[in-house]
Design a protein around this motif. Structure first.
Motif, PDB file in Angstrom:
ATOM      1  N   ILE A 110       1.947  12.783  19.863  1.00  0.00           N
ATOM      2  CA  ILE A 110       1.400  13.598  20.961  1.00  0.00           C
ATOM      3  C   ILE A 110       2.098  14.950  20.993  1.00  0.00           C
ATOM      4  O   ILE A 110       3.322  15.031  20.862  1.00  0.00           O
ATOM      5  N   ASP A 111       1.320  16.012  21.184  1.00  0.00           N
ATOM      6  CA  ASP A 111       1.889  17.342  21.402  1.00  0.00           C
ATOM      7  C   ASP A 111       1.131  17.995  22.559  1.00  0.00           C
ATOM      8  O   ASP A 111       0.146  17.444  23.056  1.00  0.00           O
ATOM      9  N   GLY A 112       1.580  19.181  22.959  1.00  0.00           N
ATOM     10  CA  GLY A 112       0.945  19.845  24.094  1.00  0.00           C
ATOM     11  C   GLY A 112      -0.367  20.519  23.711  1.00  0.00           C
ATOM     12  O   GLY A 112      -1.394  20.332  24.346  1.00  0.00           O
TER      13      GLY A 112
ATOM     14  N   LEU B 126      -3.111  13.474  15.413  1.00  0.00           N
ATOM     15  CA  LEU B 126      -2.363  14.055  16.530  1.00  0.00           C
ATOM     16  C   LEU B 126      -3.232  14.118  17.780  1.00  0.00           C
ATOM     17  O   LEU B 126      -4.418  14.417  17.699  1.00  0.00           O
ATOM     18  N   ALA B 127      -2.620  13.831  18.939  1.00  0.00           N
ATOM     19  CA  ALA B 127      -3.323  13.953  20.223  1.00  0.00           C
ATOM     20  C   ALA B 127      -2.722  15.113  21.009  1.00  0.00           C
ATOM     21  O   ALA B 127      -1.497  15.176  21.170  1.00  0.00           O
ATOM     22  N   VAL B 128      -3.559  16.035  21.458  1.00  0.00           N
ATOM     23  CA  VAL B 128      -3.094  17.196  22.236  1.00  0.00           C
ATOM     24  C   VAL B 128      -4.025  17.423  23.423  1.00  0.00           C
ATOM     25  O   VAL B 128      -5.174  16.995  23.408  1.00  0.00           O
ATOM     26  N   LEU B 129      -3.527  18.131  24.436  1.00  0.00           N
ATOM     27  CA  LEU B 129      -4.391  18.462  25.578  1.00  0.00           C
ATOM     28  C   LEU B 129      -5.377  19.554  25.203  1.00  0.00           C
ATOM     29  O   LEU B 129      -6.558  19.476  25.520  1.00  0.00           O
ATOM     30  N   ALA B 130      -4.888  20.620  24.547  1.00  0.00           N
ATOM     31  CA  ALA B 130      -5.758  21.746  24.182  1.00  0.00           C
ATOM     32  C   ALA B 130      -5.672  21.981  22.673  1.00  0.00           C
ATOM     33  O   ALA B 130      -4.578  22.089  22.129  1.00  0.00           O
ATOM     34  N   ASP B 131      -6.826  22.057  22.046  1.00  0.00           N
ATOM     35  CA  ASP B 131      -6.867  22.211  20.584  1.00  0.00           C
ATOM     36  C   ASP B 131      -7.690  23.428  20.161  1.00  0.00           C
ATOM     37  O   ASP B 131      -8.717  23.296  19.485  1.00  0.00           O
TER      38      ASP B 131
END
Length: 366
Positions: A157-159, A189-194
């Motif tokens: 997970i990243d921001g 990878l899982a992020v809030l904003a991509d």
């Protein structure tokens, strides 16, 4: 593969929220002002061998942070829910282990863990590990997790994503680790904003402000950037970090989490709706194409001097030496903190709309 090393206790978060897999290097003096650090980085010293000076943010800037938090709390809560639901759909809950990439990923990992606990009444383990551009993730930390959870299904997970350097780093690290240890790590990878269009799981592809990007350690459990400096560290140990005890009075790490968690209940229907409506498109590395256009338009030799996206532009203003900031006029109203920082540091701001990002920071060549 079994790891017997133990990490140091780190950070101002509750251990139920996250366990940092880091070595405390508090006694080492690695801080340098931005100008000196920039010169060393540009002369070839790796950024992870030193640390920026962590300043207490000004009152004006903190007010902006609180305003941003109020404005975006719901939007973040929705993105957290959308990401958490995708993770559960992909991996189930039984052996799920959340692994956030320190530092920016840590508060996001905590929020996902909290969401799962509230919605599904399952307490998922959550660790935070170091990953460094050009050096990969901390293998000692990964071995530790797999020793603790032999059947663990690790979700990184990243921001947010910038141009995708960390996504690339994660892919290479997982491939290398899987080969070496016959493991099956997934680099999804899982992020809030991509906005870089390079993450498999995302809350949105819009480039929006995640308020934790506005601050450094004071919104990340008072933990410094991660360090790998083999002059005084062991290559087989955990990567290092510092705990900034002197900033405890201005620490908003827990406040940030609690503020967003209070929104989970009221946004539940919006999360469901967004998952139904969102067309989850494949990875296209669209952001990298924007970066190449910027590189050409501004005659920049080194692609590392281009830091696209709200999160990365904020970092450039906080801890690098900026040359100029590009602002996509379409997002002007959402970039007050960028404009304030640029004004405080006397940095040129230029309108530029040929990018998939809201803004982009360009580093000055020294």
């Amino acid at each position: 593969m079994i790891s017997t090393l133990q990490p140091d206790k780190m950070g101002s978060y509750a251990p139920e929220d996250v366990i940092f897999l880091l070595r405390d290097i508090g006694s080492a003096f690695l801080e340098m002002d931005n100008e000196k650090r920039e010169q060393l980085i540009q002369s070839g010293i790796h950024y992870s061998e030193m640390l920026p000076v962590e300043q207490q943010p000004s009152d004006t800037y903190m007010n902006l942070f609180y305003k941003a938090l109020d404005a975006y709390a719901e939007r973040i809560a929705i993105a957290v829910g959308v990401v958490a639901e995708q993770i559960i759909e992909n991996r189930g809950l039984e052996n799920l282990i959340l692994v956030s990439l320190a530092r920016a990923g840590t508060p996001i990992g905590i929020l996902i863990k909290r969401y799962i606990a509230i919605r599904y009444h399952v307490n998922v383990p959550h660790y935070s590990i170091s990953i460094l551009r050009g050096r990969g993730f901390d293998e000692t930390a990964i071995r530790y997790i797999l020793t603790q959870h032999p059947l663990g299904s690790l979700q990184f997970i990243d921001g947010w994503t910038g141009k995708g350097a960390i996504t690339n780093e994660l892919i290479q690290s997982c491939q290398k680790f899987n080969l070496q240890y016959q493991a099956q790590l997934s680099a999804n990878l899982a992020v809030l904003a991509d906005p870089g269009h390079c993450a498999a799981i995302y809350g949105t592809r819009e480039d929006f402000l995640i308020p934790s990007a506005c601050l450094n350690s004071t919104v990340s459990g008072l933990v410094s950037r991660t360090v790998l400096n083999l002059q005084f560290m062991d290559a087989n140990d955990f990567h290092g970090a510092k705990y900034y005890k002197e900033l405890e009075a201005v620490d908003v790490s827990k406040l940030y989490i609690e503020r967003i968690v209070t929104c989970f209940e009221q946004v539940q229907s919006k999360i469901v709706l967004q998952i139904q409506e969102q067309e989850f498109s494949p990875i296209t590395w669209e952001g990298m194409k924007s970066v190449q256009t910027i590189q050409r338009d501004f005659g920049i030799d080194n692609i590392h001097f281009i830091k696209p996206g709200v999160g990365e532009t904020t970092r450039v203003l906080l801890r690098r030496i900026p040359w100029k900031i590009l602002i996509n006029p379409h997002y002007m109203d959402e970039l007050k903190h960028i404009l304030l920082l640029a004004q405080e540091k006397n940095v040129l701001v230029e309108e530029y709309s040929y990018m998939s990002y809201a803004c982009c920071g360009l580093i000055k060549e020294l």
